[in-house]
Design a protein around this motif. Structure first.
Motif, PDB file in Angstrom:
ATOM      1  N   UNK A  43     -47.189  21.050 -41.542  1.00 56.21           N
ATOM      2  CA  UNK A  43     -48.300  21.924 -41.054  1.00 56.21           C
ATOM      3  C   UNK A  43     -48.264  22.089 -39.299  1.00 56.21           C
ATOM      4  N   UNK A  44     -47.013  22.772 -38.960  1.00 55.97           N
ATOM      5  CA  UNK A  44     -46.890  23.112 -37.664  1.00 55.97           C
ATOM      6  C   UNK A  44     -47.597  24.132 -36.894  1.00 55.97           C
ATOM      7  N   UNK A  45     -48.000  24.109 -35.708  1.00 57.71           N
ATOM      8  CA  UNK A  45     -48.849  24.978 -34.991  1.00 57.71           C
ATOM      9  C   UNK A  45     -47.994  25.254 -33.812  1.00 57.71           C
ATOM     10  N   UNK A  46     -48.124  26.708 -32.957  1.00 57.51           N
ATOM     11  CA  UNK A  46     -47.458  26.703 -31.756  1.00 57.51           C
ATOM     12  C   UNK A  46     -48.280  27.602 -30.817  1.00 57.51           C
ATOM     13  N   UNK A  47     -48.233  27.527 -29.613  1.00 59.28           N
ATOM     14  CA  UNK A  47     -48.990  28.444 -28.797  1.00 59.28           C
ATOM     15  C   UNK A  47     -48.901  29.963 -29.054  1.00 59.28           C
ATOM     16  N   UNK A  48     -47.823  30.294 -29.875  1.00 54.95           N
ATOM     17  CA  UNK A  48     -47.849  31.730 -30.497  1.00 54.95           C
ATOM     18  C   UNK A  48     -48.917  31.912 -31.331  1.00 54.95           C
ATOM     19  N   UNK A 311     -66.229  11.422 -49.311  1.00 57.89           N
ATOM     20  CA  UNK A 311     -66.377  12.778 -48.536  1.00 57.89           C
ATOM     21  C   UNK A 311     -66.622  12.641 -46.992  1.00 57.89           C
ATOM     22  N   UNK A 312     -67.215  11.423 -46.599  1.00 57.09           N
ATOM     23  CA  UNK A 312     -67.739  11.312 -45.027  1.00 57.09           C
ATOM     24  C   UNK A 312     -66.636  10.638 -44.390  1.00 57.09           C
ATOM     25  N   UNK A 313     -66.302   9.308 -44.843  1.00 56.95           N
ATOM     26  CA  UNK A 313     -65.133   8.338 -44.338  1.00 56.95           C
ATOM     27  C   UNK A 313     -63.849   8.971 -44.417  1.00 56.95           C
ATOM     28  N   UNK A 314     -63.588   9.603 -45.629  1.00 52.34           N
ATOM     29  CA  UNK A 314     -62.215   9.936 -45.833  1.00 52.34           C
ATOM     30  C   UNK A 314     -61.393   8.776 -46.188  1.00 52.34           C
ATOM     31  N   UNK A 315     -62.038   7.766 -46.605  1.00 51.53           N
ATOM     32  CA  UNK A 315     -61.542   6.457 -47.113  1.00 51.53           C
ATOM     33  C   UNK A 315     -61.182   6.712 -48.679  1.00 51.53           C
ATOM     34  N   UNK A 316     -59.832   6.181 -49.074  1.00 49.52           N
ATOM     35  CA  UNK A 316     -59.557   6.655 -50.505  1.00 49.52           C
ATOM     36  C   UNK A 316     -60.281   5.341 -51.258  1.00 49.52           C
ATOM     37  N   UNK A 317     -60.786   5.866 -52.046  1.00 48.29           N
ATOM     38  CA  UNK A 317     -61.536   4.738 -52.947  1.00 48.29           C
ATOM     39  C   UNK A 317     -60.814   4.417 -54.128  1.00 48.29           C
ATOM     40  N   UNK A 334     -54.395  15.771 -47.648  1.00 41.71           N
ATOM     41  CA  UNK A 334     -54.422  15.470 -46.166  1.00 41.71           C
ATOM     42  C   UNK A 334     -54.230  16.851 -45.429  1.00 41.71           C
ATOM     43  N   UNK A 335     -53.642  17.823 -46.007  1.00 42.29           N
ATOM     44  CA  UNK A 335     -53.599  18.953 -45.641  1.00 42.29           C
ATOM     45  C   UNK A 335     -54.953  19.691 -45.511  1.00 42.29           C
ATOM     46  N   UNK A 336     -55.589  19.314 -46.597  1.00 39.62           N
ATOM     47  CA  UNK A 336     -57.135  20.130 -46.766  1.00 39.62           C
ATOM     48  C   UNK A 336     -58.084  19.397 -45.896  1.00 39.62           C
ATOM     49  N   UNK A 337     -58.202  18.182 -45.961  1.00 41.21           N
ATOM     50  CA  UNK A 337     -59.257  17.286 -45.230  1.00 41.21           C
ATOM     51  C   UNK A 337     -58.610  16.708 -43.869  1.00 41.21           C
ATOM     52  N   UNK A 338     -57.461  16.723 -43.443  1.00 31.02           N
ATOM     53  CA  UNK A 338     -57.094  16.034 -42.438  1.00 31.02           C
ATOM     54  C   UNK A 338     -56.586  14.450 -43.086  1.00 31.02           C
ATOM     55  N   UNK A 339     -56.202  13.700 -41.832  1.00 33.85           N
ATOM     56  CA  UNK A 339     -55.857  12.225 -42.373  1.00 33.85           C
ATOM     57  C   UNK A 339     -56.798  11.582 -43.370  1.00 33.85           C
ATOM     58  N   UNK A 340     -56.294  10.966 -44.474  1.00 39.49           N
ATOM     59  CA  UNK A 340     -57.166  10.134 -45.434  1.00 39.49           C
ATOM     60  C   UNK A 340     -56.583   8.640 -45.436  1.00 39.49           C
TER      61      UNK A 340
END
Length: 352
Positions: A43-48, A311-317, A334-340
Motif C-alpha cells: 500500500x505505497x504512497x508518494x508526494x505525487x 470493531x473498535x480495538x481492531x483486536x483479532x478475537x 489490514x488494508x481495509x482497517x489498518x493494522x490489526x
C-alpha cells in the motif's frame, strides 16, 4: 436515466484536470521522490499522489461547488453523504507500478449520481491514452469511439498482477493477462482491449468508480463476486468483497469458470443477509449475528479462513483457516482497517 443529462461540461473539466495531473506525475518521475507506505508494503504512497489529489480536488471544487468529493488521499469529508452528485478520485491508481517505474498506472476520476457511476475519465500518462465516457452516451479513447466488444470465445481476462503472482499463476484459467491498475483494466475493457476481469480481494470506491462508469458506457458492468450491484458514496467507501465485470458474454463465461475452479474471494464485514453468511457453521451464524467484524475467505460455499476483529480495538478475537488463506484474508483486513492486533488469539484450522 440520470446519465442522459448533458454532462459535457463535467467531462471536459475532468478530462482537462486528468491530463494536468498526469503531467504532474511525470514531472515527479523525472525529479525523483521517496516512497512511503500506509498499511503495508502492498500500500505505497508518494508526494505525487498527494499533490495530484490536491490539484484534482481543487479544480473539481471550483468547477462544481455543489458536488460532494471523495479522494483516496484526502481526509474523508462526510458531508459528501448529503450530496446526490459525488466525484470519486484516485490520483494514482497503480502507485506501486508508478513508484517502481512501470507504465501501468493512471489518473482516475469518476462521477456518481444517486449512487450510480455515470461518468468516467481514466488517463494513462505513459501511453497518453485518455479514456472518457458517460453512461448512455458511449465511451471514447482519445476522442474516438471505442471499437465494438470482442466476440470471443478466446476471452482476454485482465487480472491483478499481485493476485496472479501469489496464487492465480497456478490456476488453469485461460486468457489471463496480469496488470496493475484496476481502473486501467476497466478502461481497457471498455475500449475492447480486454474482455473481463475479476478480483479475489476487495477494492475501494476510488479504485473502480471511473472505470465502472466507462464499462457501463461501453455496454458492460461490474458487480460484486456474489452478483450484487455496487452502490457508490457509501459511509464506508469500500466494496467489501472481490469483483467481477466486463462485457456481458465474457463476464458470464468468466463467472462460470470461477465457480467451476472454486476460486476464492474475501468478504469483509459479512452480515446475515449476505450470501457469504451461509459459509459459517450454524452455531456461528447464531452467535455472530450483528457482529460488524466477521471476515471470511471462501470459495463455492466452503469457508477457507475466518477472522473476527473487534470493531473498535481492531483486536483479532478469533482466527481460523489454513496458513495461506488466513494470510491473504489478514492482508485484506489490514488494508481495509489498518493494522490489526492478533495478540494471543490461537490460529487453527477451520472447524466444521
Amino acid at each position: 436515466m440520470t446519465a442522459a443529462h448533458d454532462l459535457s461540461h463535467e467531462l471536459s473539466v475532468a478530462s482537462g484536470v486528468a491530463r494536468e495531473a498526469g503531467a504532474l506525475l511525470q514531472a515527479h518521475l523525472r525529479a525523483g521522490f521517496t516512497v512511503e507506505h500506509k498499511t503495508s508494503a502492498d500500500d505505497p504512497v508518494t508526494v505525487a499522489d498527494r499533490e495530484a489529489s490536491t490539484l484534482i480536488m481543487t479544480a473539481l471544487a471550483a468547477a462544481f461547488p455543489d458536488d460532494g468529493l471523495l479522494s483516496e488521499e484526502e481526509t474523508d469529508d462526510r458531508a459528501r453523504l448529503n450530496h446526490d452528485r459525488v466525484w470519486i478520485v484516485d490520483p494514482i491508481d497503480g502507485t506501486r507500478e508508478y513508484s517502481t517505474g512501470l507504465p501501468d498506472y493512471c489518473v482516475s476520476i469518476g462521477l456518481a449520481v444517486g449512487g450510480q457511476p455515470v461518468l468516467g475519465v481514466v488517463y494513462a500518462p505513459e501511453t497518453d491514452e485518455l479514456f472518457t465516457g458517460v453512461v448512455g452516451q458511449g465511451a471514447f479513447l482519445n476522442g474516438q469511439p471505442v471499437p465494438a466488444p470482442h466476440s470471443g470465445p478466446d476471452w482476454r481476462i485482465a487480472v491483478s498482477d499481485t493476485e496472479h503472482r501469489r496464487e492465480l499463476h497456478a490456476t488453469p484459467l485461460s486468457g489471463m493477462k496480469p496488470s496493475g491498475s484496476i481502473a486501467l483494466k476497466l478502461a481497457r475493457i471498455a475500449a475492447a482491449q480486454a474482455d473481463a476481469t475479476f478480483t479475489m480481494s476487495p477494492r475501494s470506491e476510488w479504485d473502480i468508480a471511473a472505470g465502472h462508469a466507462l464499462l457501463r458506457a461501453a455496454g458492460g458492468d461490474l458487480t460484486r463476486r456474489d452478483g450484487r450491484a455496487i452502490t457508490y458514496n457509501q459511509p464506508r467507501p469500500h466494496v467489501e468483497q472481490g469483483l467481477i465485470g466486463g462485457q456481458p458474454r465474457a463476464a458470464a463465461w468468466l463467472g462460470d469458470q470461477l465457480r467451476a475452479l472454486h476460486l476464492p474471494t474475501a468478504h469483509l464485514g459479512v452480515q446475515a443477509h449476505e450470501p457469504a453468511w451461509s459459509v459459517l457453521k450454524p452455531a456461528d451464524r447464531a452467535a455472530l449475528q450483528g457482529h460488524p467484524g466477521v471476515n471470511v475467505r471462501h470459495a463455492d460455499g466452503q469457508l477457507l479462513a475466518l477472522l473476527i476483529v473487534h470493531p473498535d480495538t481492531r483486536q483479532v478475537q478469533r482466527a481460523e483457516g489454513d496458513a495461506f488463506h488466513l494470510d491473504r484474508l489478514t492482508r485484506d483486513v489490514t488494508r481495509a482497517l489498518g493494522t490489526v492486533s492478533v495478540g494471543t488469539v490461537a490460529v487453527g484450522a477451520v472447524q466444521s
